[in-house]
Design a protein around this motif. Sequence first.
Motif, PDB file in Angstrom:
ATOM      1  N   TYR A   4       5.608  10.017  -8.109  1.00 35.61           N
ATOM      2  CA  TYR A   4       4.503  10.701  -7.499  1.00 35.61           C
ATOM      3  C   TYR A   4       4.121  10.195  -6.177  1.00 35.61           C
ATOM      4  O   TYR A   4       3.309  10.180  -5.643  1.00 35.61           O
ATOM      5  CB  TYR A   4       2.564  10.161  -8.022  1.00 35.61           C
ATOM      6  N   ILE A   5       4.729   9.157  -5.356  1.00 34.76           N
ATOM      7  CA  ILE A   5       4.665   8.695  -4.589  1.00 34.76           C
ATOM      8  C   ILE A   5       5.012   9.314  -3.477  1.00 34.76           C
ATOM      9  O   ILE A   5       6.452   9.999  -3.476  1.00 34.76           O
ATOM     10  CB  ILE A   5       5.328   7.395  -4.206  1.00 34.76           C
ATOM     11  N   LYS A  26       6.902   6.660  -9.520  1.00 36.26           N
ATOM     12  CA  LYS A  26       7.736   6.805  -8.007  1.00 36.26           C
ATOM     13  C   LYS A  26       7.519   7.962  -8.061  1.00 36.26           C
ATOM     14  O   LYS A  26       8.031   8.682  -7.011  1.00 36.26           O
ATOM     15  CB  LYS A  26       8.828   5.819  -8.434  1.00 36.26           C
ATOM     16  N   THR A  79       1.485  -1.267   0.107  1.00 38.39           N
ATOM     17  CA  THR A  79      -0.071  -0.128  -0.115  1.00 38.39           C
ATOM     18  C   THR A  79       1.038   1.510  -0.251  1.00 38.39           C
ATOM     19  O   THR A  79       1.559   1.664   0.813  1.00 38.39           O
ATOM     20  CB  THR A  79      -0.541  -0.241   1.329  1.00 38.39           C
ATOM     21  N   VAL A  80       0.451   1.686  -1.056  1.00 39.59           N
ATOM     22  CA  VAL A  80       1.172   3.635  -0.904  1.00 39.59           C
ATOM     23  C   VAL A  80       0.364   4.510  -1.249  1.00 39.59           C
ATOM     24  O   VAL A  80      -0.630   4.443  -1.642  1.00 39.59           O
ATOM     25  CB  VAL A  80       2.045   3.790  -1.874  1.00 39.59           C
ATOM     26  N   LYS A  81       1.096   5.542  -0.680  1.00 39.51           N
ATOM     27  CA  LYS A  81       0.028   7.158  -1.195  1.00 39.51           C
ATOM     28  C   LYS A  81       1.252   7.800  -2.164  1.00 39.51           C
ATOM     29  O   LYS A  81       2.087   7.874  -2.230  1.00 39.51           O
ATOM     30  CB  LYS A  81      -0.019   8.163   0.514  1.00 39.51           C
ATOM     31  N   LEU A  82       0.212   8.272  -3.165  1.00 38.12           N
ATOM     32  CA  LEU A  82       0.504   9.014  -3.781  1.00 38.12           C
ATOM     33  C   LEU A  82      -0.289  10.236  -4.487  1.00 38.12           C
ATOM     34  O   LEU A  82      -0.986  10.746  -3.915  1.00 38.12           O
ATOM     35  CB  LEU A  82       0.028   8.152  -5.541  1.00 38.12           C
ATOM     36  N   HIS A  83       0.710  11.641  -4.582  1.00 41.82           N
ATOM     37  CA  HIS A  83       0.432  12.870  -5.235  1.00 41.82           C
ATOM     38  C   HIS A  83      -0.152  13.104  -6.487  1.00 41.82           C
ATOM     39  O   HIS A  83       1.042  12.937  -7.092  1.00 41.82           O
ATOM     40  CB  HIS A  83       0.640  13.571  -3.682  1.00 41.82           C
ATOM     41  N   THR A 116      -4.239   6.691  -1.858  1.00 41.01           N
ATOM     42  CA  THR A 116      -3.923   5.139  -1.343  1.00 41.01           C
ATOM     43  C   THR A 116      -4.729   4.247  -1.774  1.00 41.01           C
ATOM     44  O   THR A 116      -5.814   4.160  -2.291  1.00 41.01           O
ATOM     45  CB  THR A 116      -4.596   4.752  -0.108  1.00 41.01           C
ATOM     46  N   ARG A 164       5.347   0.768  -8.206  1.00 42.51           N
ATOM     47  CA  ARG A 164       5.900   1.102  -7.308  1.00 42.51           C
ATOM     48  C   ARG A 164       6.968   2.368  -8.556  1.00 42.51           C
ATOM     49  O   ARG A 164       6.294   3.434  -8.424  1.00 42.51           O
ATOM     50  CB  ARG A 164       6.154   0.845  -6.311  1.00 42.51           C
TER      51      ARG A 164
END
Length: 432
Positions: free
Chosen positions: A430-431, A428, A381-385, A416, A424
């Motif tokens: 945007y993470i 990457k 699980t990752v969070k991106l903008h 998320t 990923r």
Amino acid sequence: MTEQHSTTEAPRQVFLVGLTTNNGSFNYEIEELGNLAKANNLEPVETFTQKLERPNPALYFGKGKVEELAEAVKTYDVDMIIANDELSPSQIRNLEKETNATVVDRTGLILDIFAQRAQTKEAKLQVQLARLQYQLPRLRTSMSVSLDQQTGAGGGGFTSRGAGETKLEESRRRITAQMVHIRQDLASLTKSDTTRTVRRNSNDLANVALVGYTNAGKSTLMNRLLKRFGVGADTDTSKQVFEKNMLFATLNTTVRQLTLPDKKQFLLSDTVGFVSKLPHNLVAAFKSTLQEAASADLLLQVVDVSDDHYKEMMATTEATLAEVGIHDIPMITIYNKADRTELTYPELSGENAITISALDTASQDALITLIKQQIFKDVTTVKLHVPFDKGGISAKLAANHTFITEDYDEHGSLITVELSQLERELFKEYII
């Protein structure tokens, strides 16, 4: 689902014969031989056995048992005998002479079934090559297999060659030349298949392959999963695979894409089933039809747990996989048809095993959960903008994933989501 393997002809009555050597699995083998015969529209009416340390080199059975068999052929008016082992050309010739019946060994029977079931060009060529290799040293035993069958003169079945049979040496040259041409055609097809596999693998979808003993329920399980998770397969039967309660119902390898409710995707392959004492000449054909299994990320071994011989079937599957060069691929063992037995198998479940009924939705869900745990191990699980001016990125993510959370700030979207290692790396920047 266009394959059909039905016939309106009455089954041909046959005898089954076998040696009960020190082989502890004889009863299982002879039962399987009977099922193979039925799959070829043959009806076993009697079984003859003899306990010998090794086959009689001339007659397979001892002289007394052969005389008993010959008398039974007259009494029952049966004209075909099927042996549980692969026989030498001289054994077939001598048995036919003594009994006045056509003698077919286990290898010849399986080859004939394969010849009738093969649908694709590659499968037909592989089986034809195997039959020619089998036939070459047996040209003198003309009652067993017709040369014309190998050259495209109709369907399967066992016939006798007519008076116009070519001379032995001419036949050998002809067969050898055919084998050369078939190998050349197969080499060309293999190159094309490799290109298609590389192209499919470039899509970054995990490949899950169903393997196992023939008639264990692989095609049934695949069709149930396709109806729920395959695109259009719930209404379009052509997207499903052929299934029938019969050994070697199909030889085709079918690949379909599944899309789960959380938008996770993987490829599911249905492969040819295995059988004990697989003829050596068919190993190459299995290598071809098992190409999807050889390149799989995960194998699903489907086992008919309602069969008393399921452990022997598992051993056959694993031995065949090793023989065709499939090693070191993670495997989940699926103990199928639990609804057909009153026994319970609590020990047959765990991280790499599950007991199910392929027809049960809850069983299917439990299996999917286990598959996901295996093939999506690298998912985190990752969070991106994602900036608003990169809306295409958000759309691409939304098309292939279910967002865990989605929010916004003054600059873009806060997402998320679960991503694979490759994804990923792809996203990457945007993470956060």
